[in-house]
Scaffold this motif. Structure first.
Motif, PDB file in Angstrom:
ATOM      1  N   GLY A   1       0.821  -1.214   0.000  1.00 41.11           N
ATOM      2  CA  GLY A   1       0.000   0.000   0.000  1.00 41.11           C
ATOM      3  C   GLY A   1       0.847   1.252   0.000  1.00 41.11           C
ATOM      4  O   GLY A   1       0.608   2.183  -0.775  1.00 41.11           O
ATOM      5  N   LYS A   2       1.877   1.254   0.845  1.00 41.32           N
ATOM      6  CA  LYS A   2       2.736   2.441   0.933  1.00 41.32           C
ATOM      7  C   LYS A   2       3.511   2.660  -0.358  1.00 41.32           C
ATOM      8  O   LYS A   2       3.765   3.792  -0.758  1.00 41.32           O
TER       9      LYS A   2
ATOM     10  N   LYS B   1       5.641  19.284 -10.809  1.00 34.64           N
ATOM     11  CA  LYS B   1       4.224  19.611 -10.913  1.00 34.64           C
ATOM     12  C   LYS B   1       3.370  18.347 -11.005  1.00 34.64           C
ATOM     13  O   LYS B   1       2.347  18.215 -10.331  1.00 34.64           O
ATOM     14  N   GLU B   2       3.865  17.401 -11.814  1.00 31.85           N
ATOM     15  CA  GLU B   2       3.135  16.134 -11.950  1.00 31.85           C
ATOM     16  C   GLU B   2       3.148  15.362 -10.637  1.00 31.85           C
ATOM     17  O   GLU B   2       2.163  14.724 -10.275  1.00 31.85           O
ATOM     18  N   PHE B   3       4.276  15.452  -9.901  1.00 32.29           N
ATOM     19  CA  PHE B   3       4.358  14.722  -8.650  1.00 32.29           C
ATOM     20  C   PHE B   3       3.368  15.292  -7.638  1.00 32.29           C
ATOM     21  O   PHE B   3       2.721  14.550  -6.911  1.00 32.29           O
ATOM     22  N   THR B   4       3.258  16.622  -7.614  1.00 33.82           N
ATOM     23  CA  THR B   4       2.281  17.235  -6.719  1.00 33.82           C
ATOM     24  C   THR B   4       0.880  16.729  -7.034  1.00 33.82           C
ATOM     25  O   THR B   4       0.103  16.432  -6.131  1.00 33.82           O
ATOM     26  N   LEU B   5       0.580  16.606  -8.324  1.00 27.85           N
ATOM     27  CA  LEU B   5      -0.732  16.111  -8.722  1.00 27.85           C
ATOM     28  C   LEU B   5      -0.925  14.668  -8.225  1.00 27.85           C
ATOM     29  O   LEU B   5      -1.960  14.321  -7.668  1.00 27.85           O
ATOM     30  N   PHE B   6       0.127  13.855  -8.425  1.00 28.64           N
ATOM     31  CA  PHE B   6       0.073  12.476  -7.946  1.00 28.64           C
ATOM     32  C   PHE B   6      -0.130  12.449  -6.432  1.00 28.64           C
ATOM     33  O   PHE B   6      -0.994  11.745  -5.916  1.00 28.64           O
ATOM     34  N   ARG B   7       0.646  13.279  -5.728  1.00 33.05           N
ATOM     35  CA  ARG B   7       0.582  13.350  -4.269  1.00 33.05           C
ATOM     36  C   ARG B   7      -0.851  13.695  -3.806  1.00 33.05           C
ATOM     37  O   ARG B   7      -1.314  13.211  -2.803  1.00 33.05           O
ATOM     38  N   ARG B   8      -1.532  14.549  -4.583  1.00 36.99           N
ATOM     39  CA  ARG B   8      -2.898  14.922  -4.202  1.00 36.99           C
ATOM     40  C   ARG B   8      -3.890  13.833  -4.563  1.00 36.99           C
ATOM     41  O   ARG B   8      -4.835  13.584  -3.837  1.00 36.99           O
ATOM     42  N   GLN B   9      -3.675  13.208  -5.701  1.00 36.80           N
ATOM     43  CA  GLN B   9      -4.720  12.326  -6.214  1.00 36.80           C
ATOM     44  C   GLN B   9      -4.658  10.908  -5.680  1.00 36.80           C
ATOM     45  O   GLN B   9      -5.603  10.155  -5.814  1.00 36.80           O
ATOM     46  N   VAL B  10      -3.517  10.546  -5.091  1.00 37.38           N
ATOM     47  CA  VAL B  10      -3.407   9.213  -4.503  1.00 37.38           C
ATOM     48  C   VAL B  10      -3.180   9.392  -3.008  1.00 37.38           C
ATOM     49  O   VAL B  10      -2.193   9.982  -2.595  1.00 37.38           O
ATOM     50  N   GLN B  11      -4.122   8.943  -2.227  1.00 36.42           N
ATOM     51  CA  GLN B  11      -4.046   9.160  -0.794  1.00 36.42           C
ATOM     52  C   GLN B  11      -4.112   7.850  -0.033  1.00 36.42           C
ATOM     53  O   GLN B  11      -4.628   6.852  -0.519  1.00 36.42           O
ATOM     54  N   MET B  12      -3.588   7.881   1.196  1.00 37.54           N
ATOM     55  CA  MET B  12      -3.618   6.667   2.004  1.00 37.54           C
ATOM     56  C   MET B  12      -4.341   6.962   3.317  1.00 37.54           C
ATOM     57  O   MET B  12      -4.147   8.013   3.906  1.00 37.54           O
ATOM     58  N   VAL B  13      -5.194   6.051   3.745  1.00 32.81           N
ATOM     59  CA  VAL B  13      -5.879   6.168   5.033  1.00 32.81           C
ATOM     60  C   VAL B  13      -5.375   5.042   5.918  1.00 32.81           C
ATOM     61  O   VAL B  13      -5.318   3.899   5.485  1.00 32.81           O
ATOM     62  N   PHE B  14      -4.995   5.410   7.135  1.00 30.96           N
ATOM     63  CA  PHE B  14      -4.273   4.445   7.959  1.00 30.96           C
ATOM     64  C   PHE B  14      -5.153   3.739   8.966  1.00 30.96           C
ATOM     65  O   PHE B  14      -6.250   4.165   9.278  1.00 30.96           O
ATOM     66  N   GLN B  15      -4.537   2.666   9.503  1.00 34.24           N
ATOM     67  CA  GLN B  15      -5.298   1.783  10.362  1.00 34.24           C
ATOM     68  C   GLN B  15      -5.683   2.382  11.698  1.00 34.24           C
ATOM     69  O   GLN B  15      -6.851   2.523  11.994  1.00 34.24           O
TER      70      GLN B  15
END
Lengths: 279, 232, 320
Positions: B54-55, B81-95
């Motif tokens: 997941g990480k 710029k693309e990485f920022t977009l990736f960073r925003r669009q892929v998120q993780m929710v933790f246990q």
């Protein structure tokens, strides 16, 4: 909206309240020295006078009023203590935070440097430097500050290593916060309770070290500090003639101030523990 | 453009020791693709490397082999710029729900941090924070509270709400409900389903609870000894 | 089960526990009453913060000092809430045993397992060390742990092994009552199943009564004879296991069962109330689908007509 009432703080105990009052009164004494002291400590009266209403703690070998000298001396002692401790804590915290947060190579380099500094015999080095360089209190504070950060760095690093693995740090990374934001806004506040007692203890040990160095005669003879006063009392016959009003008060001041600092730091640790238990 | 998140031939080997190196293989040659509006279930016993995978997908850890592709591009080679977009669009929710918020920041500060990150003007913060709580079904009293003073389910919802501010396309959900009470788990699952329906989110649901995975996922994989296989 | 003739061995009557905190008074248990019969398993189920663990702690007088306790806990004909500490520690060790959550933390990591299991024998029975360790060894064997476990240390064991050792320790004096406080909390699935089967084994072999406190409905269903459901400090429904799971009478019980996977995770609207400002009247009424005017008044706990003894059915709802 007012959020104040939610924060859960413990009522201070009598001991911690007393030590806080003591601590603050020393601070006030240093700040308001010209107001409180009856005389300028460099004015000469008749030397070796016993305590009287005119001179509460008598006069020293040069005829300076000892009570005024005692009050003015707090300035140098506190500046050295605070200066050295502040410097050591800042260096130690920054190094520890970076080493713990970035792990890997930065960690190994920073901790390698820390190990080197740990190997230096500190008091002998301070004494040698003080003896060979121009004797000045600022220099002593600077040397102590640049040597004493190692234990803080180690503690902060291990704590930072632990906290960087928690979900809220991972979550902050995932949300895209910068490393600096995470280090100073997420990790640092969770380490403050470890740093504060370290800082307070550093003040205490820096003051004791300063007194020791001054007592050995390696301090700045023109500046007045509590350690210097004891030194002069020692070499100018205060001890032999048993002029207790000369050598005892600065000793008591050092002891009381260090005691107040240590007690505050204990109280702080205790309330931190209790707060964690409540959560 | 339809976003896509894809893992190709992911492998992860942990190395330890300076002189006597020992290696531990966690993941081997794993490929998967997340689609919008779909949930991929990932099961496996504890220690099977689910969280690590997941990480890696969320870009929080680097694989030792293989690539993660976002919109067809390797995330290691994205421009800033693309990485920022990736960073925003892929998120993780933790246990762990209590641990996913900084214990020394009030809920309000925790939300404001993200609003600041998104460069939203300060004047709108108050309104946006209240909006968030409302979407998550939480009362506005919570703003003053600290994470230790609210329940696990409430913590989890605040954490999820913060993530949603970024408008993600994909979410990696790492055991999102296993530490929650039964009724709170049911609430969380239905909230996640609603969000998927309304916003077309793509989920990677990591869990050891087979009931939960079966209920949520369109497709289920099992991670065993570092390899991934579809559930029969 | 022919448990209708069973004697009650523990009676909890109108137990109320409150704490003073800086945020206000927390009413953690509100007129909790139940009987635990010989050789029976009663599961006290409820969600986090409903006060179920407070009930266990107050039975054993293990509450923090700022707790205010009212009511009675009758054991062996006496109200043990009024026992002094010396008497209590005797009861706690030898007559009422406790199994805590988190097995690895409940054992001292640097003392051999055998010694720890033997300790109650030394303290409560005055049996000399050497002989007590021997007895502990036999006991561990009976519990299905190999002979050499006694000379090992807790840190050498897995969590499941530690849980077994904990259970063995609490069983060595053959207590009349075992209180298991969330024995599966925080354990992963496989381990939780191990613990459940372990708990079932003791229940079957020892003849002690078991008070199982858990949030895990599946475990309650697998292990217990009777179930009491708690919500916001109150028992809202109590009855035999099959009655509760098959025919829930209180709307909260029904809603909670609907959250189970096999019912499709149907959520209950709203969230659990805080115990500082809990709702007036029926505590569940703000979230209840079936509420009506009367729910603003506090409903009494009522015994349903035609139920008695171990199959007695009690519900705290105005609809009954």
């Amino acid at each position: 909206m007012n959020c104040r009432h939610i924060k859960n703080r413990l009522l201070p105990t009598n001991t911690s309240l007393c030590s806080l009052v003591l601590f603050l009164s020393f601070l006030l004494m240093a700040l308001l020295a010209p107001v409180i002291a009856p005389y300028d400590p460099y004015i000469r009266f008749e030397p070796y006078r016993s305590p009287s209403l005119e001179h509460l703690l008598g006069t020293n070998d040069l005829g300076n009023d000892i009570f005024s000298e005692l009050i003015y001396s707090s300035r140098v002692s506190l500046i050295v203590g605070f200066g050295a401790a502040l410097m050591a804590t800042i260096i130690g915290t920054v190094i520890g935070l970076f080493a713990g947060y970035f792990k890997g190579t930065p960690d190994e380099i920073l901790m390698g440097i820390t190990d080197i500094f740990l190997m230096i015999p500190q008091i002998p080095l301070i004494i040698i430097l003080a003896a060979f360089l121009m004797p000045s209190f600022y220099l002593i504070a600077l040397i102590m500050g640049s040597l004493w950060w190692t234990s803080t760095a180690r503690v902060v690093r291990s704590k930072a290593l632990q906290i960087r693995e928690t979900s809220f740090v991972e979550a902050a990374r995932s949300l895209g916060f910068s490393d600096m934001h995470i280090i100073f806004s997420d990790i640092l506040p969770n380490i403050v309770h470890v740093i504060t007692p370290k800082f307070l203890m550093a003040i205490a040990s820096a003051m004791i070290a300063e007194s020791s160095i001054s007592f050995l005669g390696l301090g700045d003879p023109t500046a007045k500090s509590w350690g210097m006063m004891i030194n002069f009392a020692f070499i100018r016959g205060g001890f032999i003639n048993d002029y207790w009003w000369w050598y005892l008060p600065p000793g008591i001041c050092i002891t009381l101030f260090v005691l107040s600092v240590v007690l505050i730091s204990y109280a702080f640790e205790e309330s931190e523990e209790a707060a964690l238990r409540i959560e | 453009m339809l976003a896509s998140l894809k893992a190709v031939g992911i492998g992860k080997v942990y190395e330890s020791g300076l002189i006597f190196k020992s290696q531990k293989t966690i993941l081997q040659n794993i490929s998967l693709e997340l689609e919008e509006g779909q949930t991929l279930g990932l099961m496996g016993v504890s220690g099977s490397g689910k969280t690590t995978l997941g990480k890696i997908l969320a870009g929080l850890e680097r694989p030792t082999a293989g690539r993660v592709l976002f919109g067809g591009k390797d995330i290691q080679r994205l421009h800033k710029k693309e990485f920022t977009l990736f960073r925003r669009q892929v998120q993780m929710v933790f246990q762990d729900p209590e641990g996913s918020l900084n214990p020394r920041k009030s809920i309000e500060e925790a939300i404001h941090d993200v609003l600041g990150l998104l460069k939203i003007p300060k004047g709108e913060w108050r309104e946006r924070s209240l909006d968030l709580l409302e979407t998550m079904g939480l009362s506005d009293e919570l703003l003053c509270r600290y994470p230790g003073q609210i329940s696990g389910g409430q913590n989890q919802r605040v954490a999820l709400g913060r993530v949603l501010l970024l408008n993600p396309r994909f979410m990696i959900l790492d055991e999102p409900t296993s530490a929650l009470d039964l009724s709170v788990q049911a609430q969380m699952l239905s909230l996640l389903k609603d969000l998927q329906r309304d916003r077309g989110l793509g989920y990677l649901l990591i869990s050891h609870q087979s009931d939960v995975v079966k209920y949520m996922a369109h497709e289920i994989f099992i991670l065993e000894e570092g390899r991934m296989k579809p559930m029969s | 089960m022919s448990s209708s003739k069973k004697r009650p061995i523990l009676g909890v009557d109108e137990l109320s526990v409150s704490f003073q905190t800086s945020l206000g008074e927390v009413l953690a248990a509100d007129e909790v009453s139940f009987r635990l019969h010989e050789d029976e398993t009663l599961a006290l189920v409820g969600e986090t913060g409903c006060g179920k663990s407070v009930v266990a702690s107050s039975i054993l007088q293990l509450l923090p000092k700022n707790a205010e306790v009212h009511g009675q806990v009758v054991f062996e004909g006496r109200d043990i809430l009024r026992s002094d500490e010396r008497e209590m520690s005797h009861i706690r060790g030898s007559k009422i045993a406790v199994i805590f959550q988190n097995p690895s933390m409940s054992l001292n990591p640097i003392i051999r397992v055998g010694e720890q299991v033997a300790e109650p024998l030394q303290v409560h029975r005055g049996i000399p060390r050497h002989r007590s360790v021997q007895m502990a060894l036999d006991h561990l064997n009976r519990m299905g742990l190999r002979g050499d476990t006694a000379i090992m240390y807790p840190f050498q064991f897995s969590g499941g092994m530690n849980q077994r050792v904990m259970i063995a320790t609490s069983m060595i004096l053959s207590p009349q009552i075992i209180i298991a406080d969330e024995p599966t909390k925080g354990l992963d699935d496989a381990l939780a199943r191990d613990v459940v089967s372990e708990v079932m084994k003791i229940r079957d072999s020892s003849g002690a009564a078991l008070l199982l406190i858990t949030h895990d409905l599946q475990m309650a269903r697998d292990v217990s004879d009777r179930v009491a459901v708690m919500y916001c400090g109150q028992i809202v429904e109590m009855g035999s296991r099959d009655d509760i799971f098959e025919n829930p009478q209180h709307p909260y019980t029904a809603a909670l069962l609907n959250c189970l996977p096999e019912k499709g995770f149907q959520p209950i609207p709203g969230s659990s109330p805080s115990m500082i400002h809990s709702p007036d009247g029926c505590k569940f009424h703000p979230r209840c689908q079936k509420r009506f005017e009367r729910c603003r008044l506090r409903p009494p706990m009522e015994v349903l007509a035609g139920t008695k003894g171990a199959s007695e059915r009690q519900v705290r709802c105005w609809l009954r």
